[in-house]
Design an enzyme around this catalytic site. Structure first.
Site, short mmCIF file in Angstrom:
data_model
loop_
_atom_site.label_atom_id
_atom_site.label_comp_id
_atom_site.label_asym_id
_atom_site.label_seq_id
_atom_site.Cartn_x
_atom_site.Cartn_y
_atom_site.Cartn_z
N ARG A 67 18.23 24.94 0.85
CA ARG A 67 19.22 25.16 -0.21
C ARG A 67 19.17 26.57 -0.77
NH1 ARG A 67 19.04 20.09 -4.07
NH2 ARG A 67 16.83 20.11 -3.56
N LYS A 172 9.82 8.64 4.83
CA LYS A 172 9.72 7.69 3.73
C LYS A 172 9.81 8.45 2.40
CE LYS A 172 5.39 6.58 2.26
NZ LYS A 172 4.29 7.47 1.91
N ASP A 201 7.10 6.11 10.03
CA ASP A 201 5.90 5.70 9.32
C ASP A 201 4.80 6.43 10.09
OD1 ASP A 201 3.44 4.41 8.71
OD2 ASP A 201 4.59 2.78 7.82
N HIS A 202 4.26 7.49 9.52
CA HIS A 202 3.43 8.36 10.36
C HIS A 202 2.17 7.66 10.86
CE1 HIS A 202 1.08 9.30 6.72
NE2 HIS A 202 0.14 9.75 7.52
N LYS A 206 -0.38 7.69 14.81
CA LYS A 206 -1.81 8.02 14.91
C LYS A 206 -2.37 7.43 16.20
CE LYS A 206 -2.83 8.33 9.99
NZ LYS A 206 -3.45 9.59 9.68
N GLU A 240 -8.78 6.73 0.02
CA GLU A 240 -8.67 8.19 -0.01
C GLU A 240 -9.55 8.71 -1.14
OE1 GLU A 240 -4.49 9.69 1.05
OE2 GLU A 240 -4.16 7.96 -0.23
N ASP A 259 3.81 3.33 -2.16
CA ASP A 259 3.46 4.54 -1.40
C ASP A 259 2.83 4.19 -0.05
OD1 ASP A 259 3.10 7.34 -1.00
OD2 ASP A 259 1.00 7.14 -1.57
N HIS A 264 2.45 1.79 5.43
CA HIS A 264 1.32 1.96 6.35
C HIS A 264 0.49 0.68 6.51
CE1 HIS A 264 2.59 5.97 5.86
NE2 HIS A 264 1.78 6.35 4.90
N LYS A 364 -6.50 5.77 -4.28
CA LYS A 364 -6.79 7.20 -4.39
C LYS A 364 -8.07 7.35 -5.20
CE LYS A 364 -2.49 8.95 -3.27
NZ LYS A 364 -2.47 9.49 -1.90
C1 BG6 Z 1 1.37 9.23 2.78
C2 BG6 Z 1 1.25 8.91 1.33
O1 BG6 Z 1 2.37 8.44 3.38
O2 BG6 Z 1 0.14 8.98 3.44
C3 BG6 Z 1 0.12 9.71 0.70
O3 BG6 Z 1 2.46 9.22 0.66
C4 BG6 Z 1 -1.15 9.52 1.47
O4 BG6 Z 1 -0.05 9.34 -0.66
C5 BG6 Z 1 -0.92 9.78 2.95
O5 BG6 Z 1 -2.12 10.42 0.96
C6 BG6 Z 1 -2.16 9.47 3.76
O6 BG6 Z 1 -1.96 9.84 5.09
P1 BG6 Z 1 -3.19 10.13 6.05
O7 BG6 Z 1 -2.56 10.40 7.37
O8 BG6 Z 1 -3.93 11.29 5.47
O9 BG6 Z 1 -4.02 8.89 6.04
#
Ligand code: BG6
Length: 513
Positions: A67, A172, A201-202, A206, A240, A259, A264, A364
């Site tokens: 932007r 997401k 969804d990353h 993995k 985390e 989140d 996940h 967290k």
């Molecule tokens: C994200 C969340 O999707 O995944 C974050 O929004 C989180 O809050 C993160 O920290 C964790 O990803 P990874 O790959 O580090 O486990």
């Protein structure tokens, strides 16, 4: 699709794997939010590493849309610096030179129709430069723009029914609750066909999460015991040690449930518990996952307190550093009731799992970063040894470690060498780092490559997202109506003590984080 051995593409490259990979068709990749944080940390490094691995076609261009004012030169400099900082393989000049001139910038507002006309023209120019390309649109922007961008793309002929293969990749969060997720699915599906939509969804990208399916479905010994008769319970943990950093604007209205549990952890749950798909293709795998998600019990408001615990971090120490409470983080209101920790018991009402609980836990500012799936088997029915006190006879446990110590371990009971019949648990271990040489690709590399190939197996289908929301919506509704907020836990701890009570039946306890 044409296939090449990557070695043919970039012969001298040490990062090229010796397994033959498919090569995508010529592509124009359009990144909305091209100068944003996600592009800098994940997408541009992923593009670079795919190029370095010989996994991109010769004809491949990136258009970064932002932007703020900019030009090609500034965008290229930004990409260079982002890759240098975040790429897992660093930045090598030869690869960078093959990419640099392929990066372009386009400035515009996402709700301005002019931007989309210009984009269509730019893409047509790419086609005329060296033949037609498929188009992949990546929405690395605030979710508020997902619907608008999808519809605007369709309005200039770049959506459903486009003349070239076209895909839409969406980050997401996909909706804020069930209602908004349904509305968003409707909005996007009015512009793109479901087969063109790649919801990220990353976790599915993995390496270890993909290996979960190989472990389950390529090893004959697991299937006979993978059910309620042999499995006592399952724990899925995503802990985390980090706090929320500067993400308060997003996180405070999301919380841990939205989140990571909604996406996940639900994905991990479905991969652990689903039935074997007959083929590893997009719809067959996703059909099985949806079937599993549908069999997850929905709790009534009265049941929620018995099955779900939410927490929020207070001040404490993590990794030798003193850290503030969640409500003292930048831009978090003092009276925030946002959950930064969730533990829940999931019941799966089907023949395979009825009566075997799955405990999910995420948070967290816990003591360390660990994501793992622990399958606890039932104890032996009878110990034939003469002495009652022979040591620790712990039931078998299979732990699939997603991160950081990627691998798997199986706990067995063994005799301690010596004259007496004493036993203790021992571990049989497999570690990625020692069993395989070489670095695993980042989740975003795998996902981007799959999307370029049009393979949606590792992406979340509309009905999957909706089922995930249906599971957590009653919990969110209950929390909203409750007068008390989340339990406060000390940063750097194992989470709130209330979560221990959730598990404390039949000698169950959480694994140490
Ligand atoms: C994200 C969340 O999707 O995944 C974050 O929004 C989180 O809050 C993160 O920290 C964790 O990803 P990874 O790959 O580090 O486990």
């Amino acid at each position: 699709m044409a296939t090449v051995t990557p070695a043919e593409a970039l012969p001298e490259n040490p990062f090229v794997q010796d397994i033959e990979e498919e090569l995508p068709s010529p592509t124009s990749l359009v990144v909305f939010g091209g100068t944003g944080d996600l592009a800098a940390r994940k997408l541009l490094p992923a593009v670079y590493n795919l190029r370095r691995g010989g996994l991109l076609p010769q004809k491949f261009d990136v258009i970064g849309i932002g932007r703020r004012a900019g030009d090609h030169k500034r965008f290229r400099r930004h990409a260079h610096d982002s890759i240098a900082e975040h790429s897992r393989t660093g930045l090598d000049d030869d690869t960078w030179k093959t990419l640099e001139s392929r990066l372009e910038f386009l400035q515009g507002d996402f709700d301005d129709p002019k931007l989309f006309k210009e984009l269509a023209e730019r893409l047509a120019r790419h086609d005329s430069r060296g033949g037609p390309r498929q188009r992949v649109f990546y929405l690395a922007v605030s979710p508020a723009f997902f619907g608008t961008i999808a519809k605007s793309l369709a309005s200039v002929g770049l959506g459903a029914g486009a003349e070239r293969p076209t895909r839409l990749m969406i980050e997401k969060p996909f909706g804020h609750d069930l209602e908004t997720a349904l509305a968003l699915n409707d909005e996007i599906s009015s512009a793109f066909d479901e087969s063109q939509i790649f919801r990220i969804d990353h976790y599915l990208g993995k390496e270890t999460v993909q290996n979960l399916q190989v472990m389950r479905f390529a090893n004959g010994i697991l299937e006979p015991v993978w059910n309620r008769r042999y499995v006592e319970h399952v724990q899925i943990t995503m802990a985390e040690d980090i706090g929320i950093g500067r993400r308060a604007a997003y996180y405070d209205s999301a919380g841990a449930m939205r989140d990571v549990i909604q996406n996940h952890l639900m994905q991990l749950l479905s991969l652990v518990a689903m039935e074997a798909p007959v083929r590893f293709d997009a719809n067959t795998v996703r059909d099985e996952k949806v079937k599993l998600l549908r069999s997850v019990r929905r709790y009534t408001q009265d049941e929620v307190p018995d099955y779900v615990v939410r927490g929020q971090y207070g001040a404490g120490w993590v990794g030798g550093e003193e850290v503030p409470a969640y409500i003292r983080e930048e831009n978090v209101p003092d009276d925030s009731r946002t959950d930064t920790y969730v533990a829940m018991r999931v019941e799966i009402d089907n023949w395979r799992w009825a009566g075997t609980p799955f405990y999910l836990r995420c948070g967290k500012r816990l003591s360390r970063r660990v994501t793992e799936i622990a399958v606890r088997f039932r104890p032996v029915p009878h110990l034939p040894f003469a002495r009652a006190d022979i040591g620790e006879v712990e039931p078998n446990e299979l732990v699939l470690s997603v991160q950081p110590d990627e691998g798997a371990s199986l706990r067995l009971v063994a005799k301690i060498p010596g004259q007496s019949m004493y036993v203790r648990p021992v571990q049989m271990e497999f570690k990625y780092g020692t069993s395989f040489l070489g670095d695993s690709p980042e989740a975003y590399e795998r996902l981007l490559h799959d999307a370029l190939l049009g393979d949606a197996t590792l992406f979340t289908r509309a009905d999957e997202v909706e089922e995930e929301w249906r599971i957590i919506q009653p919990i969110l509704d209950t929390w909203r109506a409750e007068s008390n907020g989340p339990a406060i836990y000390e940063a750097g701890s194992q989470g709130p003590p209330e979560a221990d009570e959730l598990l404390a039946v039949r000698g169950r306890r959480w694994r140490q984080i």
